[in-house]
Structure formats: C-alpha cells, structure tokens
Write an enzyme that holds these catalytic residues in place. Structure first.
Site: not given
Length: 416
Positions: A95, A278, A305, A324
């Site tokens: 990303n 998420n 993450d 995030g």
C-alpha cells in the site's frame, strides 16, 4: 562481525540447546560454536542482563509508507525500528504510492532496504493498483523478490478473479494473501458491532462482514487448490472455519493482529482514534476465541500489523480518521501478558516457515539470525519507547512484561 554472546538462555524448541544457558560464538554471520563457556579472545563480547535468545522473528504485515508516504515512515528508519523491536525479517505491504504491483517497484523497495540488519521482503499486490479489476504481474514480481501476493486490507470482490489467481499462482508455488471483509456489509461501520458501538453511537462492523468472505474464499481454495494466507482474522467464527479447513487438508494459514488479541472494544470509550483499526477491535468473547486459536495451533502467526499513519489522518473525528496502529515496538511486551513465552516466540517466528520456507534453528553451522530479549523486565510503554516516525500506537501507557534488546542478523548487531 565476530562476536561471542555470553550467558544466553536459548528459547528454541527445535534446538538441542533449548532452555540451556550457553555462550554463542558467531564468525562472519554464522554460528561457529555453542558451549557453556567459550574462549572469547579477539572477539567482541555481548553480555546483557537476563539475556534470552531465540531464532529471529518475522512480522508478516508491516506498512511504512515509502515510496510515496515518507511523511509516515521511511524504509530506513522503519527497518531500524524493526531491528530494535526484535524482528530480523518483515513482510512489507504493497500500500505505497505507486503500489507495489510490478517488478520495478519490487526491485526499488528491495534496493532501498539493502544492507540493513532486518531483511525486508515485499508483498506484491494481487491486482493492479490494488483496484480488484485485473491480476497484477505476480510471476514477474516473484522473480524480482516478492514473497506473496495480496491487496492490503482489501477483499477481492470478484470471486472468479480470486479463483483464477489461486489457479495461476500454483504454476510458481506462490501464496495468495486473501483479506476478508465484505465492504457492503461493513458499510460505514468503524467499530465492532455490539453493545459498545450502540452506547457510543458509532456505526458497527458485524463479524459477518469478515466471515461471509472467508467462507467464500475457503470454498474457492477447496475448488482450486493452491496456497492461501488469511491475514488478521478477528472473530470466533473465523477461527472455527480456519480450523475446519485445516482438518479438510486445505493449504491455508492465518494470522491475528496483536491489538485484536490483547484489546477489547472497551478501550473505545474515549473515542481515541489510536484504536481505530481494520478489522475492528472486538468484544471479550471474540478476543478469547482468538487467544484459544493461538494456543491450539489454529492461528499460525501473530503480527503487529504495523501501520504508520501521520497525525493529520489520526487526530480527527473517529468516523473520519484513517485505520491503523503502529505495533513493532510494543509487540513482545504486550503478548507476554496473555501468552506463555514459548508460544509468543513460536508465533512471532512462524511467518518465516510460511513465507520464506525457513526453518532456522539455533545450532552450529546455521546462519546467525537471532533475536535478543529479557522476558521478565516490566515497564510502562510511553512515547519515549516509540522509535517510529509516526506515533499512532494503541499501546501507549500500557504495562509491558518483556523487553527486546535487539537482533543479530545479516552479520550485523543492532542493540537498543
């Protein structure tokens, strides 16, 4: 560099030295000797309080931002953070801007990450520009160094496209990373759908949004064969479905994010956007199911993450803030409050065997790929402990048990 690590307790269930206190001699990046006492003449000495050593850890989901979002984090500083957090390897999400969806961007990222103690392994996008319309150049990206393929935090809405991708990647033995979330069922949801979302007046994300896509994806995997990794599952039903798929013999692995494993939606009371992630942080029942899934082996990998996000996208209304949290620095210290040390170490290493086919064991002749830590030190995680450029940590002011000293990897020692 040549070094002797003194009085280190080995934490490696595959090693003959597991739970033994030894010296480790390393020459030119390779373990040359392991013994209760080693002559250290002409070698650098490393001696640390209550030192424990395991095979190096790998984080299966890390987002810095570079290229394109260097204001959030750079590759250089991010790899330094990873090293001081105990990770000798990271899987780098696509990303970025431009998206990592072709071999030239894979090569660019690997070049930027060269010559660091922590090794960066790019994940290539599954579809071009992560738009879900056309498959990306996966074979070319693998040849350039990509280790797996998936669109970060995006489900493949087109089931036929995922089917074709699972069939195609079998030709070169690649792993498809299939994030599970139905965007229409999620809608404008921002937190777990339940009592807390109702109390706070925030739109909820039902577990069904994850589970219905996971069920479809597992049916596709059963039909096509191939290898699938399901990242950051968050519900009890997802754990059940993964367990059933493994019993069937499907080649599926999965991960859970540390914040979903450690926190519940009770932390949302103050509308703090550090907790907007998420999939969302869910309630106690789902949290316990995830812990049980780790303990019984259903969940293969624990990931931070880690997602660096600038303050402009976090310090705003909860509905508007970006998802995030960063998590590299806090990973080890928060996990030891809910899981035994051997399980934590195993789950932080597991991504190496899944994505790198690396069963690195601490033994003479092996590459020195090591994480150094003290599992007993207790402290409170504060802003001074955040080494990342972005400060969006869900674990600020959290009590920690376990302190990472650093790593030895790629013939380099990094100590915090």
């Amino acid at each position: 560099m040549n070094i002797v690590i003194k009085n280190a307790t080995i934490v490696d269930s595959s090693s003959e030295f597991n739970q033994k206190k030894v010296d480790i001699k390393i020459e030119n990046g390779v373990i040359a000797e392991i013994a209760s006492e080693i002559n250290s003449t002409n070698f650098e000495i490393l001696s640390l309080e209550n030192l424990h050593v395991s095979s190096g850890w790998m984080d299966s989901s890390v987002s810095f931002g570079e290229p394109g979002f260097e204001d959030r984090e750079t590759i250089a500083n991010g790899l330094n953070v990873a090293a001081k957090s105990g990770f000798t390897h990271i899987a780098y999400q696509p990303n970025t801007s431009p998206v990592i969806d072709n071999q030239s961007i894979v090569s660019f990222v690997k070049t930027k990450a060269a010559n660091f103690a922590t090794t960066l392994h790019p994940i290539g996008a599954f579809t071009k520009n992560q738009e879900g319309a056309d498959l990306a150049e996966m074979y070319d990206m693998q040849n350039a160094g990509a280790i797996a393929f998936g669109d970060y935090k995006k489900s493949t809405a087109n089931a036929n496209l995922l089917k074709i991708g699972l069939q195609y990647t079998q030709d070169f033995n690649a792993t498809v990373i299939a994030f599970c979330n139905d965007s229409l069922i999620k809608g404008k949801g921002v937190v777990h759908e339940g009592i807390k979302s109702t109390q706070l007046g925030l739109k909820g994300v039902p577990p069904l949004a994850e589970e219905i896509v996971l069920a479809r994806n597992l049916f596709l995997l059963e039909y096509t064969g191939g290898k699938m990794h399901v990242p950051t599952i968050s519900t009890a039903k997802s754990v059940e479905m993964i367990k059933e798929a493994k019993v069937k013999g499907l080649n599926v692995t999965c991960s859970v994010a540390i914040h979903n494993l450690v926190l519940t939606d009770e932390v949302l009371t103050d509308f703090d956007t550090r907790f907007k992630v998420n999939p969302p942080i869910r309630d106690k029942a789902h949290q316990q199911a995830l812990i049980n899934g780790v303990l019984d082996g259903t969940i293969d990998v624990i990931t931070s993450d880690h997602c660096a996000m600038d303050i402009e996208h976090k310090k705003m209304e909860f509905d508007m803030a970006k998802d995030g949290t960063i998590g590299l620095e806090s990973a080890f210290g928060v996990l030891l409050e809910i899981l035994p040390l051997d399980v934590v170490v195993e789950k932080l290493q597991a991504a190496k065997s899944i994505f790198l086919n690396d069963e690195n064991v601490i033994k003479v002749g092996s590459k020195a790929d090591l994480t150094l830590f003290d599992p007993s030190k207790e402290y409170t995680f504060n802003k001074n402990d955040i080494l990342s450029k972005s400060k969006n940590s869900a674990f600020l002011n959290h009590k920690m048990k376990g302190f990472v000293y650093g790593i030895y990897n790629n013939n380099k020692l990094v100590i915090k």
